[in-house]
Design a protein around this motif. Structure first.
Motif, PDB file in Angstrom:
ATOM      1  N   SER A 168     -21.879  -3.136 -47.591  1.00  0.00           N
ATOM      2  CA  SER A 168     -23.250  -2.594 -47.568  1.00  0.00           C
ATOM      3  C   SER A 168     -23.420  -1.578 -48.689  1.00  0.00           C
ATOM      4  N   SER A 169     -24.635  -1.083 -48.837  1.00  0.00           N
ATOM      5  CA  SER A 169     -24.884  -0.085 -49.893  1.00  0.00           C
ATOM      6  C   SER A 169     -24.123   1.206 -49.614  1.00  0.00           C
ATOM      7  N   ALA A 170     -23.754   1.449 -48.358  1.00  0.00           N
ATOM      8  CA  ALA A 170     -22.924   2.631 -48.065  1.00  0.00           C
ATOM      9  C   ALA A 170     -21.588   2.528 -48.801  1.00  0.00           C
ATOM     10  N   ASP A 171     -21.084   1.299 -48.987  1.00  0.00           N
ATOM     11  CA  ASP A 171     -19.841   1.112 -49.747  1.00  0.00           C
ATOM     12  C   ASP A 171     -20.061   1.384 -51.238  1.00  0.00           C
ATOM     13  N   ILE A 172     -21.252   1.087 -51.729  1.00  0.00           N
ATOM     14  CA  ILE A 172     -21.567   1.415 -53.133  1.00  0.00           C
ATOM     15  C   ILE A 172     -21.551   2.935 -53.301  1.00  0.00           C
ATOM     16  N   LEU A 173     -22.177   3.629 -52.362  1.00  0.00           N
ATOM     17  CA  LEU A 173     -22.236   5.097 -52.454  1.00  0.00           C
ATOM     18  C   LEU A 173     -20.838   5.689 -52.321  1.00  0.00           C
ATOM     19  N   LEU A 174     -20.072   5.192 -51.347  1.00  0.00           N
ATOM     20  CA  LEU A 174     -18.736   5.767 -51.137  1.00  0.00           C
ATOM     21  C   LEU A 174     -17.813   5.478 -52.324  1.00  0.00           C
ATOM     22  N   THR A 175     -17.815   4.246 -52.788  1.00  0.00           N
ATOM     23  CA  THR A 175     -16.928   3.886 -53.904  1.00  0.00           C
ATOM     24  C   THR A 175     -17.203   4.760 -55.126  1.00  0.00           C
ATOM     25  N   THR A 176     -18.478   4.970 -55.435  1.00  0.00           N
ATOM     26  CA  THR A 176     -18.808   5.772 -56.617  1.00  0.00           C
ATOM     27  C   THR A 176     -18.440   7.246 -56.419  1.00  0.00           C
ATOM     28  N   CYS A 177     -18.480   7.711 -55.169  1.00  0.00           N
ATOM     29  CA  CYS A 177     -18.004   9.085 -54.913  1.00  0.00           C
ATOM     30  C   CYS A 177     -16.482   9.155 -55.053  1.00  0.00           C
ATOM     31  N   LEU A 178     -15.794   8.136 -54.592  1.00  0.00           N
ATOM     32  CA  LEU A 178     -14.322   8.163 -54.670  1.00  0.00           C
ATOM     33  C   LEU A 178     -13.849   8.070 -56.127  1.00  0.00           C
ATOM     34  N   THR A 179     -14.488   7.213 -56.921  1.00  0.00           N
ATOM     35  CA  THR A 179     -14.065   7.126 -58.332  1.00  0.00           C
ATOM     36  C   THR A 179     -14.397   8.438 -59.063  1.00  0.00           C
ATOM     37  N   ASN A 180     -15.526   9.043 -58.686  1.00  0.00           N
ATOM     38  CA  ASN A 180     -15.895  10.355 -59.245  1.00  0.00           C
ATOM     39  C   ASN A 180     -14.838  11.402 -58.857  1.00  0.00           C
ATOM     40  N   ALA A 181     -14.389  11.344 -57.614  1.00  0.00           N
ATOM     41  CA  ALA A 181     -13.379  12.307 -57.130  1.00  0.00           C
ATOM     42  C   ALA A 181     -12.078  12.151 -57.920  1.00  0.00           C
ATOM     43  N   ILE A 182     -11.701  10.917 -58.202  1.00  0.00           N
ATOM     44  CA  ILE A 182     -10.471  10.691 -58.986  1.00  0.00           C
ATOM     45  C   ILE A 182     -10.635  11.323 -60.373  1.00  0.00           C
ATOM     46  N   ILE A 191      -5.196   5.170 -47.977  1.00  0.00           N
ATOM     47  CA  ILE A 191      -6.149   4.214 -47.395  1.00  0.00           C
ATOM     48  C   ILE A 191      -7.445   4.158 -48.225  1.00  0.00           C
ATOM     49  N   CYS A 192      -7.812   5.269 -48.840  1.00  0.00           N
ATOM     50  CA  CYS A 192      -9.002   5.268 -49.714  1.00  0.00           C
ATOM     51  C   CYS A 192      -8.698   4.533 -51.020  1.00  0.00           C
ATOM     52  N   MET A 193      -7.467   4.660 -51.512  1.00  0.00           N
ATOM     53  CA  MET A 193      -7.089   3.929 -52.734  1.00  0.00           C
ATOM     54  C   MET A 193      -7.084   2.416 -52.452  1.00  0.00           C
ATOM     55  N   ASP A 194      -6.605   2.034 -51.261  1.00  0.00           N
ATOM     56  CA  ASP A 194      -6.615   0.606 -50.891  1.00  0.00           C
ATOM     57  C   ASP A 194      -8.056   0.085 -50.795  1.00  0.00           C
ATOM     58  N   TYR A 195      -8.913   0.914 -50.205  1.00  0.00           N
ATOM     59  CA  TYR A 195     -10.343   0.559 -50.082  1.00  0.00           C
ATOM     60  C   TYR A 195     -10.953   0.382 -51.477  1.00  0.00           C
ATOM     61  N   LEU A 196     -10.623   1.310 -52.377  1.00  0.00           N
ATOM     62  CA  LEU A 196     -11.145   1.217 -53.747  1.00  0.00           C
ATOM     63  C   LEU A 196     -10.658  -0.040 -54.456  1.00  0.00           C
ATOM     64  N   ALA A 197      -9.403  -0.404 -54.193  1.00  0.00           N
ATOM     65  CA  ALA A 197      -8.862  -1.619 -54.822  1.00  0.00           C
ATOM     66  C   ALA A 197      -9.700  -2.827 -54.409  1.00  0.00           C
ATOM     67  N   LEU A 198     -10.165  -2.809 -53.160  1.00  0.00           N
ATOM     68  CA  LEU A 198     -10.973  -3.921 -52.641  1.00  0.00           C
ATOM     69  C   LEU A 198     -12.398  -3.895 -53.219  1.00  0.00           C
ATOM     70  N   THR A 199     -13.048  -2.742 -53.145  1.00  0.00           N
ATOM     71  CA  THR A 199     -14.464  -2.702 -53.552  1.00  0.00           C
ATOM     72  C   THR A 199     -14.630  -2.867 -55.067  1.00  0.00           C
ATOM     73  N   THR A 200     -13.686  -2.313 -55.831  1.00  0.00           N
ATOM     74  CA  THR A 200     -13.844  -2.393 -57.288  1.00  0.00           C
ATOM     75  C   THR A 200     -13.417  -3.757 -57.847  1.00  0.00           C
ATOM     76  N   LEU A 201     -12.869  -4.601 -56.968  1.00  0.00           N
ATOM     77  CA  LEU A 201     -12.546  -5.982 -57.388  1.00  0.00           C
ATOM     78  C   LEU A 201     -13.755  -6.904 -57.309  1.00  0.00           C
ATOM     79  N   ARG A 202     -14.812  -6.436 -56.645  1.00  0.00           N
ATOM     80  CA  ARG A 202     -15.983  -7.304 -56.479  1.00  0.00           C
ATOM     81  C   ARG A 202     -16.577  -7.641 -57.859  1.00  0.00           C
TER      82      ARG A 202
END
Ligand code: GSH
Length: 214
Positions: A168-182, A191-202
């Motif tokens: 969902s768009s909540a994943d777009i918002l979260l992913t961009t916050c997590l990459t910003n945090a990095i 677990i957040c790095m694993d999540y990022l590996a999944l969402t940024t593969l789209r």
């Protein structure tokens, strides 16, 4: 700056986590659009043409025909509401599910984005304007990590995305916050790095990233 083009879909803004969000949503929804490669605080944002789009002179801005909308979270929600076809909607149907999705969106945009990441941005990248404030920066980073417990708890439930099986768009918002945090050197749980590996593969993430960071 290019003049405004009536009747076209134009996204103004590149180069930041907040501009990434509408690029990504447009790619997820397979909506054709034009990009105006305007960067934050660039001279283009100080023109009267741009002020007519967003009086706050901020990016991103979406111009969809004669409809103009700002605020990255609102833009991605609008795009899905207006253009989703069966199977690619970026938020769920149903009152309770929709409320849960909104809960995620508001939490991410307020606690993670505005209260934490933008605070770091003000006192690091924009310290020439807002001043140096190392205590506030460290406090904002640790606030981010503390708030993130909501996410880590949710992701340990075993479903891939915040809303479960469906992206969902909540994943777009979260992913961009997590990459910003990095980028801000905030340590993320595995677990957040694993999540990022999944969402940024789209594929839509990859396509949007290429446009947002040319
Ligand atoms: N809450 C807004 C924030 C927009 C925002 O602050 N954009 C920044 C770039 S990431 C900007 O244009 N800043 C220019 C300024 O503050 O003058 C959103 O999510 O769209």
């Amino acid at each position: 700056m290019d003049s405004l083009l009536d009747g076209q879909r134009v996204l103004w803004g590149i180069g930041t986590p907040r501009t990434m969000r509408p690029h990504w949503a447009l790619c997820e929804l397979a909506i054709p659009y034009e990009t105006r490669a305007v960067r934050t605080r660039s001279p283009e944002t100080q023109t009267s043409d741009f002020a007519a789009l967003n009086v706050r002179r901020k990016i991103p801005v979406l111009q969809d025909g004669d409809f103009i909308i700002t605020e990255s979270a609102a833009i991605v929600a609008y795009l899905s509401d207006r253009y989703a076809t069966e199977g690619n909607a970026l938020f769920p149907a149903g009152i309770a599910e929709r409320a849960r999705w909104l809960e995620w969106c508001f939490y991410i945009m307020t606690e993670l984005d505005a209260a934490s990441l933008y605070m770091v941005r003000r006192h690091v990248g924009l310290k020439h304007i807002y001043g140096e404030a190392p205590v506030a920066v460290e406090a904002a980073k640790s606030y981010f990590s503390k708030q993130l417990v909501t996410v880590t708890e949710r992701l340990t439930a075993g479903e891939p995305y915040l809303m479960g099986e469906k992206f969902s768009s909540a994943d777009i918002l979260l992913t961009t916050c997590l990459t910003n945090a990095i980028s801000d050197e905030i340590q993320l749980p595995k677990i957040c790095m694993d999540y990022l590996a999944l969402t940024t593969l789209r594929p839509a993430y990859r396509a949007a990233h290429a446009t947002n960071h040319p």
